[in-house]
Design a protein around this motif. Structure first.
Motif, PDB file in Angstrom:
ATOM      1  N   ASP A  10      31.077  36.905  25.949  1.00 43.76           N
ATOM      2  CA  ASP A  10      30.450  37.900  24.885  1.00 43.76           C
ATOM      3  C   ASP A  10      32.096  38.608  24.292  1.00 43.76           C
ATOM      4  O   ASP A  10      31.925  39.347  23.150  1.00 43.76           O
ATOM      5  N   TYR A  11      33.015  38.294  24.902  1.00 47.38           N
ATOM      6  CA  TYR A  11      34.298  39.216  24.563  1.00 47.38           C
ATOM      7  C   TYR A  11      35.261  37.953  23.830  1.00 47.38           C
ATOM      8  O   TYR A  11      36.506  38.515  23.629  1.00 47.38           O
ATOM      9  N   ALA A  17      41.217  42.253  17.993  1.00 51.57           N
ATOM     10  CA  ALA A  17      42.099  41.723  19.018  1.00 51.57           C
ATOM     11  C   ALA A  17      41.940  41.930  20.379  1.00 51.57           C
ATOM     12  O   ALA A  17      42.476  41.223  21.431  1.00 51.57           O
ATOM     13  N   VAL A  18      41.590  42.971  20.683  1.00 53.13           N
ATOM     14  CA  VAL A  18      41.460  43.476  22.083  1.00 53.13           C
ATOM     15  C   VAL A  18      40.036  43.945  22.331  1.00 53.13           C
ATOM     16  O   VAL A  18      39.427  44.654  21.292  1.00 53.13           O
ATOM     17  N   ALA A  19      39.419  43.418  23.552  1.00 51.71           N
ATOM     18  CA  ALA A  19      38.300  43.789  23.865  1.00 51.71           C
ATOM     19  C   ALA A  19      38.089  44.250  25.421  1.00 51.71           C
ATOM     20  O   ALA A  19      38.873  43.584  26.110  1.00 51.71           O
ATOM     21  N   ALA A  20      37.424  45.061  25.821  1.00 51.42           N
ATOM     22  CA  ALA A  20      37.790  45.965  27.253  1.00 51.42           C
ATOM     23  C   ALA A  20      36.023  45.636  27.862  1.00 51.42           C
ATOM     24  O   ALA A  20      35.063  46.078  27.083  1.00 51.42           O
ATOM     25  N   MET A  21      35.991  44.919  28.989  1.00 55.20           N
ATOM     26  CA  MET A  21      34.652  44.929  29.679  1.00 55.20           C
ATOM     27  C   MET A  21      35.011  45.838  31.060  1.00 55.20           C
ATOM     28  O   MET A  21      35.912  45.637  31.839  1.00 55.20           O
ATOM     29  N   ALA A  22      33.711  46.354  31.430  1.00 57.37           N
ATOM     30  CA  ALA A  22      33.430  47.291  32.817  1.00 57.37           C
ATOM     31  C   ALA A  22      32.500  46.455  33.556  1.00 57.37           C
ATOM     32  O   ALA A  22      31.693  45.907  33.046  1.00 57.37           O
ATOM     33  N   ARG A  23      32.952  46.080  34.843  1.00 60.06           N
ATOM     34  CA  ARG A  23      31.904  45.543  35.741  1.00 60.06           C
ATOM     35  C   ARG A  23      32.233  45.710  37.202  1.00 60.06           C
ATOM     36  O   ARG A  23      33.372  45.632  37.586  1.00 60.06           O
ATOM     37  N   ASP A  24      31.374  46.341  37.668  1.00 58.85           N
ATOM     38  CA  ASP A  24      31.629  46.772  39.215  1.00 58.85           C
ATOM     39  C   ASP A  24      31.153  45.716  40.096  1.00 58.85           C
ATOM     40  O   ASP A  24      29.929  45.135  39.952  1.00 58.85           O
ATOM     41  N   HIS A  34      37.434  29.286  36.231  1.00 61.89           N
ATOM     42  CA  HIS A  34      37.172  29.450  35.028  1.00 61.89           C
ATOM     43  C   HIS A  34      38.291  29.669  33.873  1.00 61.89           C
ATOM     44  O   HIS A  34      39.407  29.990  34.669  1.00 61.89           O
ATOM     45  N   SER A  35      38.010  29.546  32.662  1.00 63.20           N
ATOM     46  CA  SER A  35      39.224  29.865  31.956  1.00 63.20           C
ATOM     47  C   SER A  35      38.695  30.816  30.368  1.00 63.20           C
ATOM     48  O   SER A  35      37.420  30.574  30.359  1.00 63.20           O
ATOM     49  N   HIS A  36      39.480  31.349  29.805  1.00 61.47           N
ATOM     50  CA  HIS A  36      39.190  31.947  28.541  1.00 61.47           C
ATOM     51  C   HIS A  36      40.027  31.390  27.309  1.00 61.47           C
ATOM     52  O   HIS A  36      41.158  30.941  27.543  1.00 61.47           O
ATOM     53  N   ARG A  37      39.360  31.849  26.486  1.00 68.41           N
ATOM     54  CA  ARG A  37      40.049  31.434  25.010  1.00 68.41           C
ATOM     55  C   ARG A  37      41.061  32.554  24.677  1.00 68.41           C
ATOM     56  O   ARG A  37      42.194  32.187  24.067  1.00 68.41           O
ATOM     57  N   ARG A  38      40.847  33.720  25.233  1.00 71.38           N
ATOM     58  CA  ARG A  38      41.658  34.818  25.046  1.00 71.38           C
ATOM     59  C   ARG A  38      42.541  35.020  26.612  1.00 71.38           C
ATOM     60  O   ARG A  38      41.933  34.595  27.543  1.00 71.38           O
ATOM     61  N   VAL A  82      35.176  46.771  43.994  1.00 65.43           N
ATOM     62  CA  VAL A  82      36.081  46.648  42.726  1.00 65.43           C
ATOM     63  C   VAL A  82      35.333  47.430  41.621  1.00 65.43           C
ATOM     64  O   VAL A  82      34.527  46.467  40.965  1.00 65.43           O
ATOM     65  N   PRO A  83      35.631  48.570  41.086  1.00 68.82           N
ATOM     66  CA  PRO A  83      35.411  48.654  39.792  1.00 68.82           C
ATOM     67  C   PRO A  83      36.382  47.927  38.844  1.00 68.82           C
ATOM     68  O   PRO A  83      37.464  48.460  38.362  1.00 68.82           O
ATOM     69  N   MET A  84      35.775  46.700  38.342  1.00 72.01           N
ATOM     70  CA  MET A  84      36.890  46.019  37.527  1.00 72.01           C
ATOM     71  C   MET A  84      36.580  46.352  35.989  1.00 72.01           C
ATOM     72  O   MET A  84      35.618  46.459  35.351  1.00 72.01           O
ATOM     73  N   ARG A  85      37.874  46.652  35.309  1.00 73.30           N
ATOM     74  CA  ARG A  85      37.816  47.092  34.020  1.00 73.30           C
ATOM     75  C   ARG A  85      39.017  46.141  33.643  1.00 73.30           C
ATOM     76  O   ARG A  85      40.261  46.390  33.665  1.00 73.30           O
ATOM     77  N   THR A  86      38.556  45.154  32.682  1.00 70.75           N
ATOM     78  CA  THR A  86      39.379  44.013  32.261  1.00 70.75           C
ATOM     79  C   THR A  86      39.613  44.061  30.607  1.00 70.75           C
ATOM     80  O   THR A  86      38.440  44.453  30.280  1.00 70.75           O
ATOM     81  N   LEU A  87      40.416  43.621  30.354  1.00 65.53           N
ATOM     82  CA  LEU A  87      40.775  43.179  28.796  1.00 65.53           C
ATOM     83  C   LEU A  87      40.793  41.904  28.612  1.00 65.53           C
ATOM     84  O   LEU A  87      41.461  41.232  29.248  1.00 65.53           O
ATOM     85  N   TYR A  88      40.321  41.648  27.369  1.00 65.17           N
ATOM     86  CA  TYR A  88      40.487  40.240  26.828  1.00 65.17           C
ATOM     87  C   TYR A  88      41.241  40.334  25.457  1.00 65.17           C
ATOM     88  O   TYR A  88      40.743  40.942  24.618  1.00 65.17           O
TER      89      TYR A  88
END
Length: 258
Positions: A10-11, A17-24, A34-38, A82-88
């Motif tokens: 979804d990101y 240009a920047v999207a941030a996702m939070a996932r614990d 896997h890989s991402h377009r971003r 791990v509280p993951m806070r990742t940027l795409y």
């Protein structure tokens, strides 16, 4: 808590240009290759994340992050909660970002910016406060001037098998000669192969493997005594001395905020 999707897909095609996702993520959670377009900034505010790519393995404690460029295959595994806070990030809009996997220092400012970005809507106002915050965040993404917790991957079958066993049994205190005999090589040939493939000695590569294992175990909450024993050190003090020499801090301080 953040009210945003936890699906990385979804990101990838968002309008900004920047999207941030939070996932614990729980302890020992595994995300297959896997890989991402971003491009992705892999960061967790607690525990550790191990990122594996075709080029090697990175271990990411809370003071660091790993930048993974677009379309680079990678897998991830957590040690501890791990509280993951990742940027795409769309690198077409930010071409100055590194073109290879890179360790980045997470300063207190960057930590707060990433946390705030995770709360920002995907379709944020680029000319308003949220847009300015994202611009500052990108400005703060700089390669770390630190020893990266990176373990290069061997290319040859012989070293692949040997290195896999070292990673699986980091406390095995065999000499170079004993490892050479196990691999059906001469000691001289094995030493040369490590130098040719990695640009370092067998002892240096094995110490790096032990460092990665140590940070993973410490991220899981294991005691220094347990980690030292598992890695084959004679005493906790001997392990602590090695850890401090390699990473600049004793294990008791390593996970503290910088």
């Amino acid at each position: 808590m953040y009210g945003k999707s936890e699906d990385r897909e979804d990101y990838q095609d968002t309008p900004r240009a920047v999207a941030a996702m939070a996932r614990d993520l729980p302890d020992r959670h595994y995300i297959p290759t896997h890989s991402h377009r971003r491009g992705q900034l892999v960061y967790g505010t607690g525990g550790t994340i191990t990122v594996t790519t075709p080029e090697g393995t990175w271990v990411v404690p809370p003071q660091r992050a790993v930048w993974v460029p677009p379309r680079v295959p990678h897998a991830m595994r957590t040690s501890g909660h791990v509280p993951m806070r990742t940027l795409y990030i769309d690198t077409r809009a930010h071409p100055s970002l590194p073109v290879s996997c890179t360790v980045m220092t997470v300063s207190p400012l960057l930590r707060e910016l990433v946390s705030a970005a995770a709360r920002i809507p995907v379709d944020y106002d680029e000319s308003g406060r949220d847009g300015k915050l994202m611009s500052l965040l990108i400005h703060e993404l700089v390669p770390a001037d630190v020893i990266p917790l990176h373990l290069p991957v061997p290319k040859s079958d012989v070293l692949e098998r040997l290195c896999a066993r070292i990673i699986d049994e980091p406390g095995l205190n065999w000499t170079l000669g004993e490892w050479a005999a196990w691999a059906h090589l001469s000691e001289r040939t094995l030493a040369r192969r490590f130098q040719d493939e990695f640009g370092c000695s067998f002892a240096r590569w094995r110490q790096q493997a032990r460092l990665l294992a140590a940070v993973q175990m410490l991220g899981e909450g294991k005691t220094i005594a347990t980690v030292a024993g598992t890695l084959g050190y004679e005493s906790p003090s001997a392990f602590t001395a090695m850890f401090r020499k390699a990473l600049g801090k004793p294990p008791t301080q390593y996970f503290e905020e910088s």
